[in-house]
Design an enzyme around this catalytic site. Structure first.
Site, PDB file in Angstrom:
ATOM      1  CB  THR A 100      41.066  39.600  45.639  1.00 14.73           C
ATOM      2  OG1 THR A 100      41.669  39.372  44.834  1.00 14.73           O
ATOM      3  CG2 THR A 100      39.968  40.914  45.429  1.00 14.73           C
ATOM      4  CG  PHE A 110      33.935  46.022  42.527  1.00 10.06           C
ATOM      5  CD1 PHE A 110      35.213  45.713  41.678  1.00 10.06           C
ATOM      6  CD2 PHE A 110      33.365  43.860  42.119  1.00 10.06           C
ATOM      7  CE1 PHE A 110      35.939  45.280  41.446  1.00 10.06           C
ATOM      8  CE2 PHE A 110      34.649  43.574  40.953  1.00 10.06           C
ATOM      9  CZ  PHE A 110      35.469  44.070  40.167  1.00 10.06           C
ATOM     10  NE  ARG A 145      45.537  42.435  48.387  1.00  8.73           N
ATOM     11  CZ  ARG A 145      44.576  42.187  46.667  1.00  8.73           C
ATOM     12  NH1 ARG A 145      44.710  40.837  46.056  1.00  8.73           N
ATOM     13  NH2 ARG A 145      44.731  43.253  45.864  1.00  8.73           N
ATOM     14  CE1 TYR A 175      41.822  48.706  40.611  1.00  7.84           C
ATOM     15  CE2 TYR A 175      41.896  50.182  41.942  1.00  7.84           C
ATOM     16  CZ  TYR A 175      42.783  49.437  42.217  1.00  7.84           C
ATOM     17  OH  TYR A 175      43.193  48.802  42.559  1.00  7.84           O
ATOM     18  CE  LYS A 200      43.849  47.857  46.237  1.00  3.72           C
ATOM     19  NZ  LYS A 200      42.845  47.205  45.918  1.00  3.72           N
ATOM     20  CG  ASN A 223      41.819  44.193  48.315  1.00  2.00           C
ATOM     21  OD1 ASN A 223      42.145  45.818  48.593  1.00  2.00           O
ATOM     22  ND2 ASN A 223      41.939  43.478  47.387  1.00  2.00           N
ATOM     23  NE  ARG A 231      46.944  39.276  41.641  1.00  8.04           N
ATOM     24  CZ  ARG A 231      47.110  40.348  41.862  1.00  8.04           C
ATOM     25  NH1 ARG A 231      46.462  41.823  41.339  1.00  8.04           N
ATOM     26  NH2 ARG A 231      45.141  39.675  41.951  1.00  8.04           N
ATOM     27  CD  GLU A 277      48.268  47.899  36.674  1.00 13.52           C
ATOM     28  OE1 GLU A 277      48.957  47.432  37.711  1.00 13.52           O
ATOM     29  OE2 GLU A 277      46.943  47.673  36.691  1.00 13.52           O
ATOM     30  CG  HIS A 313      46.886  47.722  42.553  1.00 11.21           C
ATOM     31  ND1 HIS A 313      45.473  47.311  41.501  1.00 11.21           N
ATOM     32  CD2 HIS A 313      47.693  48.069  41.432  1.00 11.21           C
ATOM     33  CE1 HIS A 313      46.195  47.091  40.134  1.00 11.21           C
ATOM     34  NE2 HIS A 313      47.474  47.165  40.433  1.00 11.21           N
TER      35      HIS A 313
HETATM   36  P1  ATP Z   1      43.949  44.722  42.304  1.00 18.88           P
HETATM   37  O1  ATP Z   1      43.421  44.930  41.107  1.00 18.88           O
HETATM   38  O2  ATP Z   1      43.976  45.789  43.731  1.00 18.88           O
HETATM   39  O3  ATP Z   1      45.727  44.667  43.204  1.00 18.88           O
HETATM   40  P2  ATP Z   1      42.800  42.159  42.333  1.00 18.88           P
HETATM   41  O4  ATP Z   1      43.480  42.078  41.335  1.00 18.88           O
HETATM   42  O5  ATP Z   1      43.134  40.973  43.812  1.00 18.88           O
HETATM   43  O6  ATP Z   1      43.374  43.580  43.097  1.00 18.88           O
HETATM   44  P3  ATP Z   1      40.754  42.679  40.945  1.00 18.88           P
HETATM   45  O7  ATP Z   1      40.077  41.735  40.529  1.00 18.88           O
HETATM   46  O8  ATP Z   1      41.770  43.433  40.455  1.00 18.88           O
HETATM   47  O9  ATP Z   1      41.699  41.857  42.275  1.00 18.88           O
HETATM   48  O10 ATP Z   1      39.785  43.942  41.761  1.00 18.88           O
HETATM   49  C1  ATP Z   1      40.772  44.774  41.826  1.00 18.88           C
HETATM   50  C2  ATP Z   1      39.892  45.672  43.718  1.00 18.88           C
HETATM   51  O11 ATP Z   1      38.552  45.531  43.991  1.00 18.88           O
HETATM   52  C3  ATP Z   1      40.410  44.691  44.428  1.00 18.88           C
HETATM   53  O12 ATP Z   1      41.501  44.502  44.753  1.00 18.88           O
HETATM   54  C4  ATP Z   1      38.990  45.011  45.933  1.00 18.88           C
HETATM   55  O13 ATP Z   1      39.717  46.330  45.931  1.00 18.88           O
HETATM   56  C5  ATP Z   1      38.258  45.808  44.875  1.00 18.88           C
HETATM   57  N1  ATP Z   1      37.132  44.227  44.641  1.00 18.88           N
HETATM   58  C6  ATP Z   1      37.378  43.361  43.522  1.00 18.88           C
HETATM   59  N2  ATP Z   1      36.086  42.363  43.994  1.00 18.88           N
HETATM   60  C7  ATP Z   1      35.715  43.225  44.854  1.00 18.88           C
HETATM   61  C8  ATP Z   1      34.673  43.067  45.466  1.00 18.88           C
HETATM   62  N3  ATP Z   1      33.474  41.626  45.042  1.00 18.88           N
HETATM   63  N4  ATP Z   1      33.480  44.188  46.578  1.00 18.88           N
HETATM   64  C9  ATP Z   1      34.179  44.435  46.779  1.00 18.88           C
HETATM   65  N5  ATP Z   1      35.822  45.210  46.155  1.00 18.88           N
HETATM   66  C10 ATP Z   1      35.599  44.372  45.350  1.00 18.88           C
HETATM   67 MG    MG Z   2      43.388  43.257  40.013  1.00 19.49          MG
END
Ligand code: ATP
Ligand code: MG
Length: 140
Positions: A90, A56, A101, A48, A8, A111, A84, A125, A114
């Site tokens: 996350t 968010f 992370r 997304y 990222k 973070n 993962r 994706e 992805h």
């Molecule tokens: P990713 O999809 O990026 O691999 P993830 O699957 O762990 O991450 P998701 O729930 O899919 O998490 O959220 C996508 C992205 O949105 C997170 O990686 C983070 O960058 C952001 N995000 C998610 N939840 C929050 C939150 N509560 N506050 C701020 N940013 C968030």
């Molecule tokens: Mg995700």
């Protein structure tokens, strides 16, 4: 099997991309394809899409378009679940020691990386960033 990772914009800007690649390779992934790109607003919104409407979402799209990122097609046995595990939770505060992370993320939003969360999403994706001909063509 393949999964999609994205280094990222926070990690790229902080000069941590090489360390993330090294960590992934040491963990056993083969980088089948990768490029540096900067997501447009439309690309970030589409990528997304599942999070549209979440509190968010707008901030996430702004972050993901804020600078270059590095999508990667990563290959390994059980690649989706394993990536993962290797990236961690996350929120880096919740991530296990030794995960990408925990090592490199700044915050729950910024973070570092992805990873696709299911085989279906991994296929979608990987195709979002890499043409089938490109994935095959690179490796002859
Ligand atoms: P990713 O999809 O990026 O691999 P993830 O699957 O762990 O991450 P998701 O729930 O899919 O998490 O959220 C996508 C992205 O949105 C997170 O990686 C983070 O960058 C952001 N995000 C998610 N939840 C929050 C939150 N509560 N506050 C701020 N940013 C968030
Ligand atoms: Mg995700």
């Amino acid at each position: 099997m393949l999964t999609l990772g994205i280094i990222k914009p926070d990690a790229v800007a902080a000069g941590k991309a090489g360390k993330v690649f090294a960590h992934l390779e040491k963990a056993g992934f083969t980088v089948r394809a990768a490029r540096m790109t900067r997501l447009s607003q439309g690309q970030a919104e589409a990528f997304y899409e599942v999070h549209r409407g979440r509190p968010f979402y707008d901030s996430l799209v702004a972050f993901m378009t804020s600078g270059p990122c590095i999508p990667m097609a990563l290959e390994c046995d059980d690649a989706v679940a394993y990536l993962r595990q290797v990236i961690g939770a996350t929120d880096p505060a919740q991530a296990e020691p030794g995960t990408i992370r925990k090592l490199f993320a700044e915050s729950k939003e910024r973070n570092a990386i992805h990873a696709s969360d299911s085989p279906e999403n991994a296929a979608r994706e990987v195709a979002f960033f890499f043409a089938e001909s490109e994935l095959k063509g690179l490796w002859g």
